[in-house]
Design an enzyme around this catalytic site. Structure first.
Site, PDB file in Angstrom:
ATOM      1  N   LYS A 118      83.758  16.348 -22.525  1.00  0.00           N
ATOM      2  CA  LYS A 118      84.662  15.330 -23.078  1.00  0.00           C
ATOM      3  C   LYS A 118      85.707  15.917 -24.018  1.00  0.00           C
ATOM      4  O   LYS A 118      86.837  15.441 -24.054  1.00  0.00           O
ATOM      5  CB  LYS A 118      83.861  14.231 -23.791  1.00  0.00           C
ATOM      6  CG  LYS A 118      83.094  13.359 -22.804  1.00  0.00           C
ATOM      7  CD  LYS A 118      82.770  11.984 -23.357  1.00  0.00           C
ATOM      8  CE  LYS A 118      82.266  11.095 -22.234  1.00  0.00           C
ATOM      9  NZ  LYS A 118      81.778   9.800 -22.661  1.00  0.00           N
ATOM     10  N   LYS A 201      80.166  12.277 -11.246  1.00  0.00           N
ATOM     11  CA  LYS A 201      79.403  11.077 -11.626  1.00  0.00           C
ATOM     12  C   LYS A 201      80.291   9.831 -11.565  1.00  0.00           C
ATOM     13  O   LYS A 201      81.456   9.886 -11.978  1.00  0.00           O
ATOM     14  CB  LYS A 201      78.895  11.276 -13.060  1.00  0.00           C
ATOM     15  CG  LYS A 201      77.883  10.263 -13.517  1.00  0.00           C
ATOM     16  CD  LYS A 201      77.510  10.468 -14.985  1.00  0.00           C
ATOM     17  CE  LYS A 201      78.523   9.863 -15.924  1.00  0.00           C
ATOM     18  NZ  LYS A 201      78.035   9.501 -17.247  1.00  0.00           N
ATOM     19  N   LYS A 204      82.693   4.799 -15.968  1.00  0.00           N
ATOM     20  CA  LYS A 204      83.601   3.687 -16.280  1.00  0.00           C
ATOM     21  C   LYS A 204      84.959   4.187 -16.735  1.00  0.00           C
ATOM     22  O   LYS A 204      85.940   3.465 -16.683  1.00  0.00           O
ATOM     23  CB  LYS A 204      82.983   2.713 -17.278  1.00  0.00           C
ATOM     24  CG  LYS A 204      82.328   3.290 -18.506  1.00  0.00           C
ATOM     25  CD  LYS A 204      81.854   2.158 -19.409  1.00  0.00           C
ATOM     26  CE  LYS A 204      80.361   2.140 -19.639  1.00  0.00           C
ATOM     27  NZ  LYS A 204      79.871   3.215 -20.497  1.00  0.00           N
TER      28      LYS A 204
HETATM   29  N1  AQP Z   1      76.750   7.348 -12.588  1.00  0.00           N
HETATM   30  C1  AQP Z   1      75.624   7.093 -13.219  1.00  0.00           C
HETATM   31  N2  AQP Z   1      74.433   7.163 -12.572  1.00  0.00           N
HETATM   32  C2  AQP Z   1      73.271   6.887 -13.206  1.00  0.00           C
HETATM   33  N3  AQP Z   1      73.213   6.520 -14.515  1.00  0.00           N
HETATM   34  C3  AQP Z   1      74.368   6.440 -15.190  1.00  0.00           C
HETATM   35  N4  AQP Z   1      74.658   6.103 -16.452  1.00  0.00           N
HETATM   36  C4  AQP Z   1      75.989   6.144 -16.648  1.00  0.00           C
HETATM   37  N5  AQP Z   1      76.604   6.505 -15.518  1.00  0.00           N
HETATM   38  C5  AQP Z   1      75.627   6.699 -14.591  1.00  0.00           C
HETATM   39  C6  AQP Z   1      73.645   5.756 -17.436  1.00  0.00           C
HETATM   40  O1  AQP Z   1      74.055   4.581 -18.083  1.00  0.00           O
HETATM   41  C7  AQP Z   1      73.599   4.634 -19.445  1.00  0.00           C
HETATM   42  C8  AQP Z   1      74.712   4.286 -20.373  1.00  0.00           C
HETATM   43  O2  AQP Z   1      75.742   5.241 -20.294  1.00  0.00           O
HETATM   44  P1  AQP Z   1      76.943   5.149 -21.311  1.00  0.00           P
HETATM   45  O3  AQP Z   1      77.882   4.105 -20.925  1.00  0.00           O
HETATM   46  O4  AQP Z   1      76.459   5.047 -22.685  1.00  0.00           O
HETATM   47  O5  AQP Z   1      77.617   6.551 -21.216  1.00  0.00           O
HETATM   48  P2  AQP Z   1      77.962   7.444 -20.023  1.00  0.00           P
HETATM   49  O6  AQP Z   1      76.727   8.059 -19.466  1.00  0.00           O
HETATM   50  O7  AQP Z   1      78.977   8.412 -20.548  1.00  0.00           O
HETATM   51  O8  AQP Z   1      78.572   6.424 -18.942  1.00  0.00           O
HETATM   52  P3  AQP Z   1      79.987   6.446 -18.345  1.00  0.00           P
HETATM   53  O9  AQP Z   1      80.102   5.321 -17.377  1.00  0.00           O
HETATM   54  O10 AQP Z   1      80.287   7.817 -17.784  1.00  0.00           O
HETATM   55  O11 AQP Z   1      80.872   6.126 -19.586  1.00  0.00           O
HETATM   56  P4  AQP Z   1      82.146   6.872 -20.112  1.00  0.00           P
HETATM   57  O12 AQP Z   1      83.047   6.949 -18.905  1.00  0.00           O
HETATM   58  O13 AQP Z   1      82.685   5.987 -21.208  1.00  0.00           O
HETATM   59  O14 AQP Z   1      81.725   8.225 -20.581  1.00  0.00           O
HETATM   60  C9  AQP Z   1      73.011   6.020 -19.673  1.00  0.00           C
HETATM   61  O15 AQP Z   1      71.606   5.936 -19.572  1.00  0.00           O
HETATM   62  C10 AQP Z   1      73.569   6.816 -18.544  1.00  0.00           C
HETATM   63  O16 AQP Z   1      72.715   7.876 -18.181  1.00  0.00           O
END
Ligand code: AQP
Length: 338
Positions: A118, A201, A204
């Protein structure tokens, strides 16, 4: 004497955008299972303090927090059974995080792959909060003495750091106070991949909306995104190893399995020999069947956000009942007068 801890689950999601299918299958669906299992106390959180480690427009943050809460409830989290709130309403998270900032070592933080990904090449300009993110996450978990944390695969390293922080604190002060929490990374959807790139991955914050299914997508959008999802031209194999080296194919098969509460093997058994032209419409039909009721319930809940706000206030009160004594005891151990 060995301390015993109440079986308690904590997990959180950032209100940093709309919920994706990755968040649903990798996290929320499993939160619901653990809530309904009956063995655990369950604490679930919209981690707004984590979200602001990168810039968030205040209006969007408020909306995303409420919408995330609606998503939790629509997917089956019952605010009576589980404690459900947004992180900033329980100040003990940030207070314990400060103590953990003083326990964790710079070297530990620098090794975190999420920080490296990040912050990228521009780490001098990244916020201090982004660097300290894992210490706040450790505080989120340990302020409840949580014993189990269901997360997706991407959070494994942060969970290991949480265990290291708990162990160092216990060791520094010669007391077995914090549990060594177990990560729960199980099932076929611990890493849902982008619909446009099977090696990335689903996220969002991906600039391409076509890369993900949002939990607010309507049936047309779901069908269109699955139809356009990247695949290869080979038929589905008749054994699991046949998915090796085919990340996009594996991803769609895993999504089908997770949505249907089935194993990847059973999906292979059902569709072996079929081309994606035949498989994708079945996947789209299943996705609409499972996701549309959640999305329409989310819209209904968002019609009256005062109900959501009340749920969050009540959840935060219940959260503080657990968190405040643990923070006070931590302060005592560290030597703070009160
Ligand atoms: N693609 C994924 N597959 C499985 N699990 C996922 N999680 C997120 N993306 C996937 C799980 O969702 C929980 C919350 O995640 P988060 O929103 O706190 O942060 P993140 O993992 O960084 O999710 P994003 O969607 O990728 O958000 P951004 O884009 O804002 O960084 C966690 O348990 C995560 O493992």
């Amino acid at each position: 004497m060995t301390q015993t801890f109440t079986p308690r689950v904590f997990s959180g999601i950032q209100p940093s955008g709309g919920l994706t299918l990755g968040n649903y299958l990798g996290a929320i669906k499993r939160f619901v299972d653990m809530q309904d299992d009956g063995h655990f106390e369950t604490v679930y959180c919209m981690v707004d303090l984590h979200a602001i480690t990168v810039w968030q427009n205040p209006e969007n943050l408020r909306r995303n927090t409420r919408e995330l809460c609606a998503g939790f409830i629509a997917a089956g989290i019952d605010p009576e059974k589980s404690i459900l709130f947004n992180q900033s309403q329980v100040p003990e998270h940030a207070q314990l995080a400060w103590i953990f900032n003083c326990v964790a070592r710079m070297g530990w933080m620098k090794r975190m792959t999420q920080w490296k990904d990040k912050a990228g090449k521009n780490s001098e300009n990244a916020s201090l909060g982004l660097f300290g993110y894992p210490a706040l996450m450790a505080a989120d978990i340990l302020i409840y003495h949580a014993t189990h944390v269901p997360v997706g695969e991407d959070q494994k390293q942060h969970l290991e750091l949480t265990r290291d922080i708990a162990a160092k604190f216990n060791n520094d002060f010669g007391i077995e106070f914090f549990p060594i929490t177990e990560p729960v990374i199980e099932g076929v959807a611990t890493r849902v991949m982008s619909l446009r790139d099977g090696l990335k991955k689903m996220s969002k914050s991906d600039p391409s909306d076509m890369s993900r299914l949002n939990m607010t997508d309507d049936a047309d959008a779901i069908v269109k995104k699955i139809k356009k999802a990247k695949t290869d031209s080979d038929p589905l194999p008749d054994h699991l190893e046949g998915l090796d080296g085919r990340p996009e194919a594996r991803n769609l098969v895993n999504i089908y399995a997770a949505l249907n509460d089935a194993t990847t093997q059973s999906v292979i058994d059902e569709f072996s020999g079929q081309l994606f032209g035949g498989f994708k419409p079945k996947l789209a039909e299943l996705a609409v069947e499972k996701l549309a009721p959640i999305s329409s319930e989310m819209s209904r809940l968002m019609e009256d956000t005062s109900e959501i706000d009340k749920i969050l206030i009540r959840g935060a009160e219940r959260g503080r009942e657990l968190a405040a004594p643990i923070l006070q005891k931590t302060y005592d151990i560290v030597g703070m007068l009160r």
